[in-house]
Design a protein around this motif. Structure first.
Motif, short mmCIF file in Angstrom:
data_model
loop_
_atom_site.label_atom_id
_atom_site.label_comp_id
_atom_site.label_asym_id
_atom_site.label_seq_id
_atom_site.Cartn_x
_atom_site.Cartn_y
_atom_site.Cartn_z
N GLY A 97 23.68 98.41 48.70
CA GLY A 97 24.27 97.35 48.28
C GLY A 97 25.55 97.45 47.66
O GLY A 97 25.96 98.35 47.01
N PHE A 98 26.48 96.22 47.54
CA PHE A 98 27.70 96.20 46.97
C PHE A 98 27.69 94.94 45.97
O PHE A 98 27.11 93.90 46.20
CB PHE A 98 28.69 96.14 47.90
CG PHE A 98 28.72 97.26 49.05
CD1 PHE A 98 29.39 98.43 48.52
CD2 PHE A 98 28.13 97.08 50.30
CE1 PHE A 98 29.23 99.46 49.63
CE2 PHE A 98 28.04 98.10 50.84
CZ PHE A 98 28.68 99.24 50.65
N ALA A 99 28.48 95.32 44.79
CA ALA A 99 28.94 94.16 43.95
C ALA A 99 30.03 93.27 44.43
O ALA A 99 30.64 93.76 45.33
CB ALA A 99 29.17 94.75 42.58
N ASP A 100 29.83 91.99 44.09
CA ASP A 100 30.90 91.00 44.42
C ASP A 100 32.10 91.17 43.67
O ASP A 100 32.30 90.38 42.97
CB ASP A 100 29.99 89.43 44.46
CG ASP A 100 31.14 88.71 45.07
OD1 ASP A 100 32.08 89.22 45.96
OD2 ASP A 100 30.71 87.59 44.71
N GLU A 101 32.65 92.25 43.83
CA GLU A 101 34.10 92.74 43.36
C GLU A 101 35.19 93.25 44.15
O GLU A 101 34.73 93.59 45.06
CB GLU A 101 33.65 93.65 42.07
CG GLU A 101 32.87 93.31 41.04
CD GLU A 101 32.38 94.11 40.10
OE1 GLU A 101 33.38 95.12 39.85
OE2 GLU A 101 31.47 94.44 39.42
N GLU A 102 36.43 92.92 43.82
CA GLU A 102 37.51 93.37 44.60
C GLU A 102 37.66 94.87 44.27
O GLU A 102 37.29 95.37 43.13
CB GLU A 102 38.55 92.71 44.35
CG GLU A 102 39.44 92.69 43.40
CD GLU A 102 40.62 91.81 42.94
OE1 GLU A 102 40.84 91.02 44.16
OE2 GLU A 102 41.57 91.97 42.17
N LEU A 103 38.45 95.41 45.04
CA LEU A 103 39.10 96.94 45.08
C LEU A 103 40.56 96.56 44.56
O LEU A 103 41.22 95.50 45.26
CB LEU A 103 38.99 97.92 46.22
CG LEU A 103 37.66 98.29 46.58
CD1 LEU A 103 37.63 99.30 47.73
CD2 LEU A 103 36.71 98.94 45.40
N THR A 104 41.16 97.63 43.95
CA THR A 104 42.45 97.61 43.68
C THR A 104 43.37 98.22 45.05
O THR A 104 42.65 98.98 45.33
CB THR A 104 43.01 98.21 42.38
OG1 THR A 104 42.60 99.65 42.63
CG2 THR A 104 42.42 97.82 41.20
#
Length: 277
Positions: A97-104
């Motif tokens: 799964g993935f966290a609800d965060e953006e990448l730069t």
């Protein structure tokens, strides 16, 4: 080792359900892509042509999609990754799964450039075919990289084409909006696509190498997609990012969502990437 529960005599039933009839697509593919010494001039018709036609060399060096009429986002220089190969291999696993965060943008640029950017002194600007970290039969590179952006700093969500014809020349070209919900359904693992910051799409354009290698070109392209995907996965691991390769999806639905024809350009991998949970 054959156990009592699955006897060797029953393997045909287990694997096929029944004995394949003539014209079985899987068996025909293997047969059609074989190289035979006494038929090499027919199986790989372009090898001799490239040896005797120097004018072909600059043409194949330019192979690769370009979208010059569209606005481009230049990718920043990749950040330095200190992780050793051994550590990247040890840490590599498919994300749950993935966290609800953006990448730069720099993180995305690092992932793409380390995996796909040509080596210095290669590519059309140098009058040669590109050489990349991912090997390619005849350096013809019948693959394309796309990025479905959901959450990346300074990028509008949508479908982007990755363009890296030469070293130091790396950009993203926005092609269209994307129905993320439709893509997630097509991927058959909806939570992976819905929660990832980006989904990298590896597609195949087999005609780029088929002129040289005939039917074998498709087998080569499938191998190359595996090479590229593993490079992306190990790079993500080295960057402490989560990733998961998806090869089982509804092809026509993915094609329709991304605008691929499914014949001249064929999606092979969907690779959602983001921060781990």
């Amino acid at each position: 080792m054959i156990t009592d529960s699955v006897h060797g005599a029953n393997l045909v039933d287990v694997v096929y359900g029944e004995v394949p009839a003539p014209g079985d697509p899987a068996e025909d593919f293997v047969e059609a892509t074989k190289i035979r010494r006494d038929a090499m001039s027919w199986d790989a018709p372009g090898v001799r042509m490239l040896q005797t036609t120097p004018e072909m060399h600059p043409i194949i060096a330019r192979a690769g999609q370009r979208h010059v009429s569209r606005a481009r986002t230049e990718l920043p220089a990749p950040m330095k990754v200190e992780t050793s190969v051994a550590d990247a291999l040890d840490r590599r696993c498919s994300a749950d799964g993935f966290a609800d965060e953006e990448l730069t943008l720099t993180e995305l640029a690092t992932l793409l450039r380390l995996a796909w950017e040509p080596r210095p002194g290669t590519g059309p600007a140098s009058g040669t075919q590109p050489r990349r970290a991912t090997p390619s039969a005849g350096a013809l590179f019948p693959l394309e990289l796309w990025v479905v952006v959901r959450r990346v700093e300074a990028l509008e969500p949508g479908l982007f084409h990755v363009e890296m014809p030469d070293a130091g020349n790396a950009s993203l070209t926005r092609i269209s909006e994307v129905d993320h919900a439709a893509l997630a359904r097509a991927a058959l693992q909806e939570n992976m696509i819905e929660n990832a910051a980006v989904t990298i799409v590896v597609s195949m354009m087999p005609w780029r190498s088929r002129f040289k290698y005939g039917h074998r070109a498709v087998r080569f392209a499938l191998m190359e997609a595996g090479h590229l995907c593993q490079t992306l996965l190990l790079t993500a691991s080295a960057m402490d990012l989560a990733a998961r390769p998806l090869g089982g999806f509804c092809d026509d639905e993915v094609n329709g969502t991304l605008g691929f024809c499914g014949v001249d350009e064929v999606p092979l991998y969907l690779v959602p990437v983001g921060r781990g949970q």
